[in-house]
Write an enzyme that holds these catalytic residues in place. Structure first.
Site, PDB file in Angstrom:
ATOM      1  N   GLY A  10      31.004  37.915  28.319  1.00 35.41           N
ATOM      2  CA  GLY A  10      31.903  37.129  27.474  1.00 35.41           C
ATOM      3  C   GLY A  10      32.933  36.355  28.282  1.00 35.41           C
ATOM      4  O   GLY A  10      33.125  36.603  29.478  1.00 35.41           O
ATOM      5  N   GLN A  11      33.627  35.427  27.609  1.00 37.53           N
ATOM      6  CA  GLN A  11      34.593  34.585  28.334  1.00 37.53           C
ATOM      7  C   GLN A  11      35.789  35.402  28.823  1.00 37.53           C
ATOM      8  O   GLN A  11      36.247  35.235  29.958  1.00 37.53           O
ATOM      9  CB  GLN A  11      35.029  33.377  27.501  1.00 37.53           C
ATOM     10  CG  GLN A  11      35.582  33.691  26.124  1.00 37.53           C
ATOM     11  CD  GLN A  11      36.180  32.459  25.447  1.00 37.53           C
ATOM     12  OE1 GLN A  11      36.410  31.433  26.055  1.00 37.53           O
ATOM     13  NE2 GLN A  11      36.438  32.557  24.147  1.00 37.53           N
ATOM     14  N   LEU A  36      26.959  48.109  21.888  1.00 37.01           N
ATOM     15  CA  LEU A  36      27.812  48.870  20.970  1.00 37.01           C
ATOM     16  C   LEU A  36      27.117  49.194  19.655  1.00 37.01           C
ATOM     17  O   LEU A  36      27.614  50.000  18.877  1.00 37.01           O
ATOM     18  CB  LEU A  36      29.112  48.099  20.712  1.00 37.01           C
ATOM     19  CG  LEU A  36      30.068  48.017  21.907  1.00 37.01           C
ATOM     20  CD1 LEU A  36      31.258  47.124  21.588  1.00 37.01           C
ATOM     21  CD2 LEU A  36      30.542  49.395  22.334  1.00 37.01           C
ATOM     22  N   ALA A  59      32.805  42.002  21.566  1.00 39.67           N
ATOM     23  CA  ALA A  59      33.157  41.784  20.164  1.00 39.67           C
ATOM     24  C   ALA A  59      32.118  40.894  19.504  1.00 39.67           C
ATOM     25  O   ALA A  59      31.394  40.161  20.192  1.00 39.67           O
ATOM     26  CB  ALA A  59      34.531  41.122  20.054  1.00 39.67           C
ATOM     27  N   TYR A  60      32.072  40.984  18.198  1.00 45.74           N
ATOM     28  CA  TYR A  60      31.321  40.016  17.392  1.00 45.74           C
ATOM     29  C   TYR A  60      32.307  38.900  17.091  1.00 45.74           C
ATOM     30  O   TYR A  60      33.293  39.118  16.374  1.00 45.74           O
ATOM     31  CB  TYR A  60      30.824  40.682  16.111  1.00 45.74           C
ATOM     32  CG  TYR A  60      30.034  39.754  15.220  1.00 45.74           C
ATOM     33  CD1 TYR A  60      28.654  39.850  15.122  1.00 45.74           C
ATOM     34  CD2 TYR A  60      30.682  38.767  14.469  1.00 45.74           C
ATOM     35  CE1 TYR A  60      27.925  38.990  14.302  1.00 45.74           C
ATOM     36  CE2 TYR A  60      29.962  37.903  13.663  1.00 45.74           C
ATOM     37  CZ  TYR A  60      28.595  38.012  13.583  1.00 45.74           C
ATOM     38  OH  TYR A  60      27.880  37.158  12.782  1.00 45.74           O
ATOM     39  N   THR A  61      32.105  37.704  17.643  1.00 43.51           N
ATOM     40  CA  THR A  61      33.119  36.653  17.550  1.00 43.51           C
ATOM     41  C   THR A  61      32.670  35.413  16.761  1.00 43.51           C
ATOM     42  O   THR A  61      33.377  34.406  16.750  1.00 43.51           O
ATOM     43  CB  THR A  61      33.563  36.207  18.969  1.00 43.51           C
ATOM     44  OG1 THR A  61      32.400  35.815  19.703  1.00 43.51           O
ATOM     45  CG2 THR A  61      34.292  37.308  19.707  1.00 43.51           C
ATOM     46  N   TYR A  98      41.096  44.261  22.459  1.00 43.88           N
ATOM     47  CA  TYR A  98      41.634  42.956  22.069  1.00 43.88           C
ATOM     48  C   TYR A  98      41.369  42.701  20.592  1.00 43.88           C
ATOM     49  O   TYR A  98      40.278  42.985  20.093  1.00 43.88           O
ATOM     50  CB  TYR A  98      41.027  41.840  22.938  1.00 43.88           C
ATOM     51  CG  TYR A  98      41.393  42.048  24.386  1.00 43.88           C
ATOM     52  CD1 TYR A  98      42.603  41.560  24.885  1.00 43.88           C
ATOM     53  CD2 TYR A  98      40.583  42.808  25.229  1.00 43.88           C
ATOM     54  CE1 TYR A  98      42.977  41.799  26.204  1.00 43.88           C
ATOM     55  CE2 TYR A  98      40.949  43.058  26.541  1.00 43.88           C
ATOM     56  CZ  TYR A  98      42.150  42.550  27.024  1.00 43.88           C
ATOM     57  OH  TYR A  98      42.524  42.814  28.320  1.00 43.88           O
ATOM     58  N   THR A 100      42.916  40.029  17.086  1.00 44.55           N
ATOM     59  CA  THR A 100      42.993  38.604  16.749  1.00 44.55           C
ATOM     60  C   THR A 100      44.138  38.249  15.801  1.00 44.55           C
ATOM     61  O   THR A 100      44.565  39.084  14.983  1.00 44.55           O
ATOM     62  CB  THR A 100      41.656  38.178  16.092  1.00 44.55           C
ATOM     63  OG1 THR A 100      41.768  36.846  15.600  1.00 44.55           O
ATOM     64  CG2 THR A 100      41.282  39.083  14.932  1.00 44.55           C
ATOM     65  N   TYR A 124      35.320  38.360   9.618  1.00 46.96           N
ATOM     66  CA  TYR A 124      35.630  38.632  11.028  1.00 46.96           C
ATOM     67  C   TYR A 124      37.009  39.301  11.137  1.00 46.96           C
ATOM     68  O   TYR A 124      37.161  40.335  11.795  1.00 46.96           O
ATOM     69  CB  TYR A 124      35.591  37.318  11.819  1.00 46.96           C
ATOM     70  CG  TYR A 124      36.209  37.398  13.199  1.00 46.96           C
ATOM     71  CD1 TYR A 124      35.536  38.018  14.251  1.00 46.96           C
ATOM     72  CD2 TYR A 124      37.472  36.846  13.453  1.00 46.96           C
ATOM     73  CE1 TYR A 124      36.113  38.086  15.526  1.00 46.96           C
ATOM     74  CE2 TYR A 124      38.052  36.916  14.722  1.00 46.96           C
ATOM     75  CZ  TYR A 124      37.363  37.532  15.747  1.00 46.96           C
ATOM     76  OH  TYR A 124      37.942  37.610  16.991  1.00 46.96           O
TER      77      TYR A 124
HETATM   78  N1  LIG Z   1      37.333  33.709  21.002  1.00 52.23           N
HETATM   79  C1  LIG Z   1      38.499  33.613  20.358  1.00 52.23           C
HETATM   80  O1  LIG Z   1      38.971  32.526  20.007  1.00 52.23           O
HETATM   81  C2  LIG Z   1      39.297  34.855  20.084  1.00 52.23           C
HETATM   82  C3  LIG Z   1      40.487  34.749  19.343  1.00 52.23           C
HETATM   83  C4  LIG Z   1      41.237  35.903  19.106  1.00 52.23           C
HETATM   84  C5  LIG Z   1      40.798  37.114  19.596  1.00 52.23           C
HETATM   85  N2  LIG Z   1      39.628  37.205  20.285  1.00 52.23           N
HETATM   86  C6  LIG Z   1      39.181  38.517  20.765  1.00 52.23           C
HETATM   87  O2  LIG Z   1      39.145  38.497  22.181  1.00 52.23           O
HETATM   88  C7  LIG Z   1      38.123  39.390  22.636  1.00 52.23           C
HETATM   89  C8  LIG Z   1      37.212  38.685  23.634  1.00 52.23           C
HETATM   90  O3  LIG Z   1      36.537  37.634  22.963  1.00 52.23           O
HETATM   91  P1  LIG Z   1      35.769  36.488  23.733  1.00 52.23           P
HETATM   92  O4  LIG Z   1      36.345  35.212  23.270  1.00 52.23           O
HETATM   93  O5  LIG Z   1      35.695  36.788  25.183  1.00 52.23           O
HETATM   94  O6  LIG Z   1      34.328  36.651  23.061  1.00 52.23           O
HETATM   95  P2  LIG Z   1      32.895  36.246  23.592  1.00 52.23           P
HETATM   96  O7  LIG Z   1      33.001  35.229  24.681  1.00 52.23           O
HETATM   97  O8  LIG Z   1      32.103  35.960  22.368  1.00 52.23           O
HETATM   98  O9  LIG Z   1      32.385  37.588  24.272  1.00 52.23           O
HETATM   99  C9  LIG Z   1      32.058  38.702  23.522  1.00 52.23           C
HETATM  100  C10 LIG Z   1      31.062  39.499  24.291  1.00 52.23           C
HETATM  101  O10 LIG Z   1      30.723  40.635  23.498  1.00 52.23           O
HETATM  102  C11 LIG Z   1      29.352  40.847  23.672  1.00 52.23           C
HETATM  103  N3  LIG Z   1      28.772  41.598  22.564  1.00 52.23           N
HETATM  104  C12 LIG Z   1      28.439  41.146  21.330  1.00 52.23           C
HETATM  105  N4  LIG Z   1      27.831  42.123  20.645  1.00 52.23           N
HETATM  106  C13 LIG Z   1      27.787  43.207  21.464  1.00 52.23           C
HETATM  107  C14 LIG Z   1      27.266  44.513  21.334  1.00 52.23           C
HETATM  108  N5  LIG Z   1      26.639  44.908  20.222  1.00 52.23           N
HETATM  109  N6  LIG Z   1      27.407  45.362  22.363  1.00 52.23           N
HETATM  110  C15 LIG Z   1      28.011  44.978  23.507  1.00 52.23           C
HETATM  111  N7  LIG Z   1      28.493  43.748  23.706  1.00 52.23           N
HETATM  112  C16 LIG Z   1      28.397  42.878  22.682  1.00 52.23           C
HETATM  113  C17 LIG Z   1      28.725  39.485  23.752  1.00 52.23           C
HETATM  114  O11 LIG Z   1      27.484  39.633  24.383  1.00 52.23           O
HETATM  115  P3  LIG Z   1      26.418  38.425  24.526  1.00 52.23           P
HETATM  116  O12 LIG Z   1      26.971  37.596  25.654  1.00 52.23           O
HETATM  117  O13 LIG Z   1      25.172  39.133  24.866  1.00 52.23           O
HETATM  118  O14 LIG Z   1      26.406  37.726  23.224  1.00 52.23           O
HETATM  119  C18 LIG Z   1      29.754  38.727  24.557  1.00 52.23           C
HETATM  120  O15 LIG Z   1      29.450  38.765  25.938  1.00 52.23           O
HETATM  121  C19 LIG Z   1      37.413  39.895  21.383  1.00 52.23           C
HETATM  122  O16 LIG Z   1      37.939  41.134  21.011  1.00 52.23           O
HETATM  123  C20 LIG Z   1      37.775  38.856  20.331  1.00 52.23           C
HETATM  124  O17 LIG Z   1      37.733  39.391  19.025  1.00 52.23           O
HETATM  125  C21 LIG Z   1      38.884  36.084  20.558  1.00 52.23           C
END
Ligand SMILES: NC(=O)c1ccc[n+]([C@@H]2O[C@H](COP(=O)([O-])OP(=O)(O)OC[C@H]3O[C@@H](n4cnc5c(N)ncnc54)[C@H](OP(=O)(O)O)[C@@H]3O)[C@@H](O)[C@H]2O)c1
Length: 291
Positions: A10-11, A36, A59-61, A98, A100, A124
């Site tokens: 993830g990012q 997970l 996370a599921y995002t 983390y 949101t 979400y």
């Molecule tokens: N993105 C936003 O704008 C935002 C805003 C507020 C809060 N957040 C929170 O910040 C945190 C990091 O988010 P991010 O932006 O880095 O998200 P992201 O880039 O979508 O990364 C999430 C990672 O979780 C993995 N994942 C999904 N399902 C999974 C499972 N069943 N088991 C294990 N790994 C799994 C994904 O794997 P794959 O690569 O294989 O899909 C992905 O690598 C999260 O808690 C998110 O809720 C994000």
């Protein structure tokens, strides 16, 4: 200190891996190795690794898709983090998780405080809120960082979409009536590492984080709209597309978004003496790093 980072592709995880590496021995597992949705296997991996700290960046995002995949969103964002927290509680392990800004309904006129009532308006947000509750109820040594509008040059996010579509399209219609704080993964990872680095050497990480367990708001400073964010991006990386400001009503999506989701970061400042950079400075840093 053995640190397990989940969701390694993830990012946010990508930035965390870089920033936490100097603090201990980092094991970063992707969904392939630590899914997970398959708790028995995760549990076996945890027992084998015996981490001192789990940093849950998985996370599921997919905010819109979650409206049709409620069970999966809850499995990954609520049930799994609760289990991770229970594992931590039973195994002398600390947890960083983390969450949101989408746990709020967006009706407030001033930045949200940690203790403000939550009322997620999409699936979400509901699943993430349930994850927070499960972690807090486990009583484990957990810090939950609520962040917002996360971007980097890795993965899927608004910045990358703008950079791509800005070169492909003549016009981009961007929402100008939702306010929030764009936050770079670099800023979140740096702040997370700084908090961990403040641990007194004699204290195990679990005892250090236990003193501060709870929710903290962690975003880049100040706020803008998606349109303002897009304008800033195109001022730094000129694009072919012209920007047009539109209202939320003009761009219907499956999931509703809060109109105002700015988060007050005072608790983070008071507790750890940490302030993240202004969102615009963080954007410049992100785009400069890539050039
Ligand atoms: N993105 C936003 O704008 C935002 C805003 C507020 C809060 N957040 C929170 O910040 C945190 C990091 O988010 P991010 O932006 O880095 O998200 P992201 O880039 O979508 O990364 C999430 C990672 O979780 C993995 N994942 C999904 N399902 C999974 C499972 N069943 N088991 C294990 N790994 C799994 C994904 O794997 P794959 O690569 O294989 O899909 C992905 O690598 C999260 O808690 C998110 O809720 C994000």
């Amino acid at each position: 200190m053995k640190i397990l980072i989940t969701g390694a592709n993830g990012q946010l995880a990508t930035s965390l891996i870089a920033h936490l590496a100097p603090l201990g021995s980092v094991v970063a597992l992707t969904r392939q190795d630590f899914d997970l949705c398959h708790w028995e296997e995760c549990f076996a991996t945890l027992n084998k690794l015996q981490p001192d700290l789990i940093v849950n960046a998985a996370a599921y995002t997919a905010v819109d898709r979650a409206e049709n995949e409620r069970d999966l969103a809850f499995q990954i964002n609520a049930i799994a983090p609760t289990r991770l927290a229970q594992y931590c509680h039973n195994n002398h392990c600390a947890l960083i998780h983390y969450s949101t800004d989408y746990v709020f309904n967006g009706q407030k006129n001033t930045p949200y405080l940690e203790q403000d009532p939550t009322e997620p308006i999409n699936i979400y947000g509901q699943s993430k809120r349930q994850g927070e509750i499960g972690i807090l109820e486990s009583n484990c040594a957990a810090l939950i960082f609520r962040t917002s509008w996360v971007y980097s040059l890795v993965g899927h996010n608004f910045l990358k979409t703008m950079l791509k579509l800005g070169m492909e399209r003549d016009e981009l219609r961007i929402i100008d009536d939702q306010r929030g704080s764009p936050t770079s993964t670099e800023s979140i990872a740096r702040a997370t590492a700084l908090i961990l680095s403040k641990k007194p050497t004699h204290l195990p990480i679990v005892d250090y984080l236990a003193q501060y367990r709870g929710i903290y708001h962690m975003t880049n400073q100040s706020d803008t709209t998606w349109y303002g964010f897009a304008q800033a991006i195109f001022a730094l990386r000129p694009a072919r597309a012209q920007l047009t400001a539109i209202s939320t009503e003009q761009y219907p999506t499956p999931a509703k978004r809060p109109a105002m989701s700015c988060l007050d970061n005072s608790k983070l400042k008071q507790t750890f003496d940490i302030t993240l950079p202004h969102w615009h400075d963080a954007l410049i840093a992100c785009l400069t790093q890539s050039s």
